[in-house]
Scaffold this active site. Structure first.
Site, PDB file in Angstrom:
ATOM      1  N   GLY A   8       0.819  -1.215   0.000  1.00 18.78           N
ATOM      2  CA  GLY A   8       0.000   0.000   0.000  1.00 18.78           C
ATOM      3  C   GLY A   8       0.846   1.255   0.000  1.00 18.78           C
ATOM      4  O   GLY A   8       0.453   2.300   0.534  1.00 18.78           O
ATOM      5  N   GLY A  11      -0.174   5.032  -0.917  1.00 16.35           N
ATOM      6  CA  GLY A  11      -1.210   5.723  -0.161  1.00 16.35           C
ATOM      7  C   GLY A  11      -0.684   6.884   0.670  1.00 16.35           C
ATOM      8  O   GLY A  11       0.484   7.281   0.561  1.00 16.35           O
ATOM      9  N   GLN A  12      -1.574   7.411   1.520  1.00 13.44           N
ATOM     10  CA  GLN A  12      -1.250   8.622   2.288  1.00 13.44           C
ATOM     11  C   GLN A  12      -0.063   8.405   3.213  1.00 13.44           C
ATOM     12  O   GLN A  12       0.832   9.248   3.289  1.00 13.44           O
ATOM     13  CB  GLN A  12      -2.479   9.053   3.107  1.00 13.44           C
ATOM     14  CG  GLN A  12      -2.304  10.398   3.792  1.00 13.44           C
ATOM     15  CD  GLN A  12      -3.313  10.660   4.898  1.00 13.44           C
ATOM     16  OE1 GLN A  12      -4.025   9.752   5.335  1.00 13.44           O
ATOM     17  NE2 GLN A  12      -3.388  11.896   5.343  1.00 13.44           N
ATOM     18  N   ASP A  34       2.529  -1.686  -4.313  1.00 16.14           N
ATOM     19  CA  ASP A  34       1.135  -1.253  -4.271  1.00 16.14           C
ATOM     20  C   ASP A  34       0.398  -2.006  -5.370  1.00 16.14           C
ATOM     21  O   ASP A  34       1.022  -2.450  -6.341  1.00 16.14           O
ATOM     22  CB  ASP A  34       1.022   0.265  -4.490  1.00 16.14           C
ATOM     23  CG  ASP A  34      -0.305   0.825  -4.003  1.00 16.14           C
ATOM     24  OD1 ASP A  34      -0.338   1.387  -2.892  1.00 16.14           O
ATOM     25  OD2 ASP A  34      -1.315   0.679  -4.728  1.00 16.14           O
ATOM     26  N   ILE A  35      -0.910  -2.089  -5.239  1.00 15.66           N
ATOM     27  CA  ILE A  35      -1.690  -2.725  -6.301  1.00 15.66           C
ATOM     28  C   ILE A  35      -1.708  -1.844  -7.554  1.00 15.66           C
ATOM     29  O   ILE A  35      -1.903  -2.324  -8.652  1.00 15.66           O
ATOM     30  CB  ILE A  35      -3.114  -3.059  -5.815  1.00 15.66           C
ATOM     31  CG1 ILE A  35      -3.773  -4.022  -6.792  1.00 15.66           C
ATOM     32  CG2 ILE A  35      -3.939  -1.804  -5.620  1.00 15.66           C
ATOM     33  CD1 ILE A  35      -5.030  -4.653  -6.266  1.00 15.66           C
ATOM     34  N   ARG A  36      -1.487  -0.535  -7.353  1.00 20.32           N
ATOM     35  CA  ARG A  36      -1.404   0.376  -8.492  1.00 20.32           C
ATOM     36  C   ARG A  36      -0.054   0.223  -9.187  1.00 20.32           C
ATOM     37  O   ARG A  36       0.958  -0.032  -8.532  1.00 20.32           O
ATOM     38  CB  ARG A  36      -1.584   1.825  -8.035  1.00 20.32           C
ATOM     39  CG  ARG A  36      -3.015   2.134  -7.631  1.00 20.32           C
ATOM     40  CD  ARG A  36      -3.125   3.428  -6.857  1.00 20.32           C
ATOM     41  NE  ARG A  36      -3.025   3.186  -5.426  1.00 20.32           N
ATOM     42  CZ  ARG A  36      -3.298   4.074  -4.476  1.00 20.32           C
ATOM     43  NH1 ARG A  36      -3.691   5.282  -4.813  1.00 20.32           N
ATOM     44  NH2 ARG A  36      -3.187   3.767  -3.198  1.00 20.32           N
ATOM     45  N   ASP A  51      -0.198  -7.310  -5.385  1.00 22.33           N
ATOM     46  CA  ASP A  51      -1.520  -7.432  -4.769  1.00 22.33           C
ATOM     47  C   ASP A  51      -1.360  -8.339  -3.548  1.00 22.33           C
ATOM     48  O   ASP A  51      -1.112  -9.543  -3.697  1.00 22.33           O
ATOM     49  CB  ASP A  51      -2.487  -8.048  -5.794  1.00 22.33           C
ATOM     50  CG  ASP A  51      -3.880  -8.234  -5.234  1.00 22.33           C
ATOM     51  OD1 ASP A  51      -4.093  -7.943  -4.034  1.00 22.33           O
ATOM     52  OD2 ASP A  51      -4.766  -8.685  -5.990  1.00 22.33           O
ATOM     53  N   TYR A 140     -14.868  -1.207   8.908  1.00 24.48           N
ATOM     54  CA  TYR A 140     -13.454  -0.862   9.064  1.00 24.48           C
ATOM     55  C   TYR A 140     -12.993  -1.183  10.487  1.00 24.48           C
ATOM     56  O   TYR A 140     -11.945  -1.795  10.706  1.00 24.48           O
ATOM     57  CB  TYR A 140     -13.300   0.630   8.758  1.00 24.48           C
ATOM     58  CG  TYR A 140     -11.901   1.173   8.872  1.00 24.48           C
ATOM     59  CD1 TYR A 140     -10.878   0.728   8.049  1.00 24.48           C
ATOM     60  CD2 TYR A 140     -11.600   2.183   9.798  1.00 24.48           C
ATOM     61  CE1 TYR A 140      -9.597   1.260   8.145  1.00 24.48           C
ATOM     62  CE2 TYR A 140     -10.333   2.718   9.894  1.00 24.48           C
ATOM     63  CZ  TYR A 140      -9.338   2.253   9.057  1.00 24.48           C
ATOM     64  OH  TYR A 140      -8.074   2.779   9.152  1.00 24.48           O
ATOM     65  N   LYS A 144     -10.231  -3.791  11.990  1.00 21.00           N
ATOM     66  CA  LYS A 144      -9.088  -3.322  12.777  1.00 21.00           C
ATOM     67  C   LYS A 144      -8.971  -4.108  14.094  1.00 21.00           C
ATOM     68  O   LYS A 144      -7.877  -4.479  14.502  1.00 21.00           O
ATOM     69  CB  LYS A 144      -9.198  -1.815  13.045  1.00 21.00           C
ATOM     70  CG  LYS A 144      -8.898  -0.977  11.810  1.00 21.00           C
ATOM     71  CD  LYS A 144      -7.486  -1.211  11.311  1.00 21.00           C
ATOM     72  CE  LYS A 144      -7.186  -0.560   9.999  1.00 21.00           C
ATOM     73  NZ  LYS A 144      -5.868  -0.927   9.443  1.00 21.00           N
TER      74      LYS A 144
HETATM   75  N1  SER Z   1      -8.490   8.008   9.127  1.00 13.47           N
HETATM   76  C1  SER Z   1      -9.264   6.810   9.247  1.00 13.47           C
HETATM   77  C2  SER Z   1     -10.612   6.986   8.678  1.00 13.47           C
HETATM   78  O1  SER Z   1     -11.138   8.069   8.771  1.00 13.47           O
HETATM   79  C3  SER Z   1      -9.381   6.380  10.669  1.00 13.47           C
HETATM   80  O2  SER Z   1      -8.300   5.585  11.002  1.00 13.47           O
HETATM   81  O3  SER Z   1     -11.172   6.065   8.198  1.00 13.47           O
END
Ligand code: SER
Length: 323
Positions: A8, A11-12, A34-36, A51, A140, A144
């Site tokens: 990943g 990503g950010q 990354d998958i991209r 992937d 999500y 987690k």
């Molecule tokens: N930044 C995340 C979200 O907003 C929370 O871990 O999904």
């Protein structure tokens, strides 16, 4: 000697982490994946398309690179997960279990982020302790919590040195977040510079934990470099830096841009997600066990976001931004 594979990585978090790890351990020691396709995101050295749902491919790349550590960042964030819960479950759970399985086979250490989303409405909100009732109400969050338990399991059962942090919302300017509930705290800066105004998808008094990306990157590195003997929890440490509302962030932005305007059009899905999370994490265990200490408070972060964004936006936009 460390050889770190990142999933990943486009990503950010991954974009900034890869760059910092290259500086720290040497460019050849880091393999961002990354998958991209790397053509679209990797400009600073070797990188691969991978992937992490493909267990054989993951195993092959980890072995070929000779990874000692896997920093597993590939995941679907909270709001996007509510749009496609099954897909989020598959990516967040199957990706992590594949990483842990390959780590068990190869002796790699693992870092993976957890989140404030691992808590739910029954968790004490201010502050949420390190060890407490979790029971999240989002997909999500479910992934987690399960991920935290999987890391514990692979450590207890197979000796995998799997470590993690419960991150709050992360604010940064290099790569955008995507599909998160805390994304407003990044979007607001782009909107401020582009239009001088922002319509927020959360109510003005929605208080959540936040952290500026340089602190988050340092937290990852410090946790992974901490001696194992000093860690009681090892995995899923609460870490935080700031706790603010959209209205408070808007006021901090007005210090730099007095004419900035904000209005509110709460999105029921993201508002419900935010309302189910704690207002503040108690991160004293991280502070005691491995010396966690944040540097950026709200005013420092806002100043640095404007500096960073103005530097990368078109000069014309930057020049007109303060009007
Ligand atoms: N930044 C995340 C979200 O907003 C929370 O871990 O999904």
């Amino acid at each position: 000697m460390k050889r770190i594979l990142i999933t990943g990585a486009a990503g950010q978090i991954g974009t900034e982490l890869a760059s910092r790890l290259r500086d720290r351990y040497g460019p050849g020691m880091i393999l961002p994946t990354d998958i991209r396709d790397p053509v679209s995101w990797a400009s600073l050295g070797p990188a691969e398309r991978l992937d992490c749902l493909d267990l054989d491919a993951l195993r092959t790349v980890v072995r070929r690179f000779g990874a000692t550590d896997i920093f597993h960042l590939a995941a679907i964030l909270s709001a996007a997960a509510e749009e496609s819960p099954l897909r989020a479950y598959q990516i967040n759970m199957d990706g992590l279990v594949n990483v842990l399985q390959v780590a068990a086979e190869t002796g790699c250490r693992v870092f993976t982020p957890s989140s404030i989303a691992a808590f739910g409405p029954e968790t004490p909100s201010d502050p949420a302790p390190q060890s407490t009732l979790q029971r999240p109400t989002t997909m999500y969050g479910v992934t987690k919590v399960a991920g935290e338990l999987l890391c514990d399991y692979y450590h207890a059962r197979f000796g995998v040195d799997a470590r993690g942090l419960r991150f709050p919302g992360l604010v940064s300017y290099t790569a955008p977040p995507g599909g998160g509930t805390t994304d407003y705290a990044v979007d607001i800066f782009h909107a401020a510079l582009e239009r001088g105004r922002y319509t927020c998808f959360l109510k003005p008094d929605t208080r959540m934990d936040m952290m500026y990306m340089p602190d988050a990157i340092r937290a990852i590195i410090e946790l992974m470099e901490a001696p194992a003997a000093s860690l009681v929890h090892r995995n899923a440490f609460n870490v935080t830096a700031m706790h603010f509302t959209p209205a408070e962030l808007a006021n901090a932005i007005r210090v730099h841009m007095p004419g900035f305007e904000i209005d509110y059009d709460p999105d029921p899905v993201r508002q419900a997600i935010a309302d189910s999370w704690p207002e503040r994490l108690d991160d004293s265990e991280a502070r005691e066990q491995w010396g966690w200490r944040h540097e950026y408070e709200l005013p420092d972060m806002v100043a640095d976001m404007f500096r960073g964004l103005r530097a990368i936006l078109a000069p014309e936009t930057a020049a007109t931004a303060g009007r």
